[in-house]
Design a protein around this motif. Structure first.
Motif, PDB file in Angstrom:
ATOM      1  N   GLY A 107      -5.987   7.074   5.039  1.00  0.00           N
ATOM      2  CA  GLY A 107      -4.411   6.482   5.358  1.00  0.00           C
ATOM      3  C   GLY A 107      -3.957   6.095   3.954  1.00  0.00           C
ATOM      4  N   ASP A 108      -2.812   5.494   4.157  1.00  0.00           N
ATOM      5  CA  ASP A 108      -2.251   5.254   2.863  1.00  0.00           C
ATOM      6  C   ASP A 108      -2.400   3.424   3.054  1.00  0.00           C
ATOM      7  N   SER A 110      -1.968   1.483   0.579  1.00  0.00           N
ATOM      8  CA  SER A 110      -0.800   0.427  -0.004  1.00  0.00           C
ATOM      9  C   SER A 110       0.112  -0.063   0.840  1.00  0.00           C
ATOM     10  N   THR A 111       0.098   0.417   2.274  1.00  0.00           N
ATOM     11  CA  THR A 111       1.139  -0.104   3.226  1.00  0.00           C
ATOM     12  C   THR A 111       0.184  -0.781   4.244  1.00  0.00           C
ATOM     13  N   ASP A 119     -10.012  -0.209  -0.090  1.00  0.00           N
ATOM     14  CA  ASP A 119     -10.388   1.386  -0.084  1.00  0.00           C
ATOM     15  C   ASP A 119     -11.960   1.497  -0.094  1.00  0.00           C
ATOM     16  N   LYS A 151      -5.751  -2.918  -2.164  1.00  0.00           N
ATOM     17  CA  LYS A 151      -4.619  -2.250  -1.760  1.00  0.00           C
ATOM     18  C   LYS A 151      -4.368  -0.934  -2.440  1.00  0.00           C
ATOM     19  N   THR A 152      -5.228  -0.513  -3.306  1.00  0.00           N
ATOM     20  CA  THR A 152      -5.157   0.622  -4.240  1.00  0.00           C
ATOM     21  C   THR A 152      -6.328   1.571  -3.973  1.00  0.00           C
ATOM     22  N   LYS A 153      -6.037   2.860  -4.382  1.00  0.00           N
ATOM     23  CA  LYS A 153      -6.821   3.794  -4.092  1.00  0.00           C
ATOM     24  C   LYS A 153      -7.262   4.579  -5.433  1.00  0.00           C
TER      25      LYS A 153
END
Ligand code: TQI
Ligand code: ZN
Ligand code: ZN
Length: 169
Positions: A107-108, A110-111, A119, A151-153
């Motif tokens: 999923g995303d 960052s949101t 992650d 919150k970063t991948k």
């Protein structure tokens, strides 16, 4: 630039098909296991090594487990954030993750509503680099750079990571 552990430990010649297993007590979902499979693939596409899951935890080359706090190896986990995971240099194969993190799969991220979301795949790719013998890199884009922002991948190997691992294998 990439680095190695002191003494440049590697998996020996002849150990090119490594097995990995998940700590049975963790009862990971198939989705979580797939994240590790994907993380191993990032490395196996650039070096002559393969990684195969086995159900026998005790005999696996690489043992993956989630633990909380003091889990008996002298490197206790510390709750949310701080240390997220650790992996030991070859040929240890011990790969431990802190159960207390707010692990996010797919999923995303960052949101995510959690400020401390981490992650799972990003950390797995980094720790597998350590399991194979890479230390940290000074290149910010690299997987082995020693900082990750929540919150970063970051799951794709940088040229620096590829050059480092191809020097070893
Ligand atoms: N765990 C550290 C790490 O994996 C453990 C560690 C500190 C370490 N110094 C080391 C391991 C020297 C090998 C060699 O780097 S961590 C990141 C990163 C961590 C950190 O929980 O701090 C990632 C786990 F690099 F992004 F900061 C995963 Cl991706
Ligand atoms: Zn540990
Ligand atoms: Zn690291």
């Amino acid at each position: 630039h990439y680095s190695f552990f002191p003494g440049t430990p590697v998996w020996p010649q002849g150990r090119r098909d490594l097995s990995f297993a998940f700590l049975p007590a963790n009862e990971l979902s198939d989705e979580a296991k797939a994240v590790f499979v994907s993380a191993f693939q990032k490395w196996s596409t650039v070096i002559p090594m393969t990684f195969t899951e086995t159900t026998s935890f005790d005999s696996a080359d690489i043992k993956i487990g989630f633990y909380t706090g003091d889990h008996g190896d002298g490197e206790p986990f510390d709750g949310v954030l701080g240390t997220l995971a650790h992996a030991f240099s070859p040929p240890s194969g011990r790969f431990h993750l802190d159960s207390d993190e707010n692990w996010v799969i797919g999923g995303d991220i960052s949101t995510s509503s959690l400020t401390s979301a981490i992650d799972l795949e990003s950390v797995a790719v980094h720790e597998i680099g350590h399991l194979l013998g890479l230390g940290h890199s000074s290149v910010e884009e690299s997987i082995m750079y020693p900082t990750i922002t929540s919150k970063t991948k970051k799951v794709d190997l940088a040229i620096d990571d590829v050059q480092g691992i191809q020097t070893l294998y």
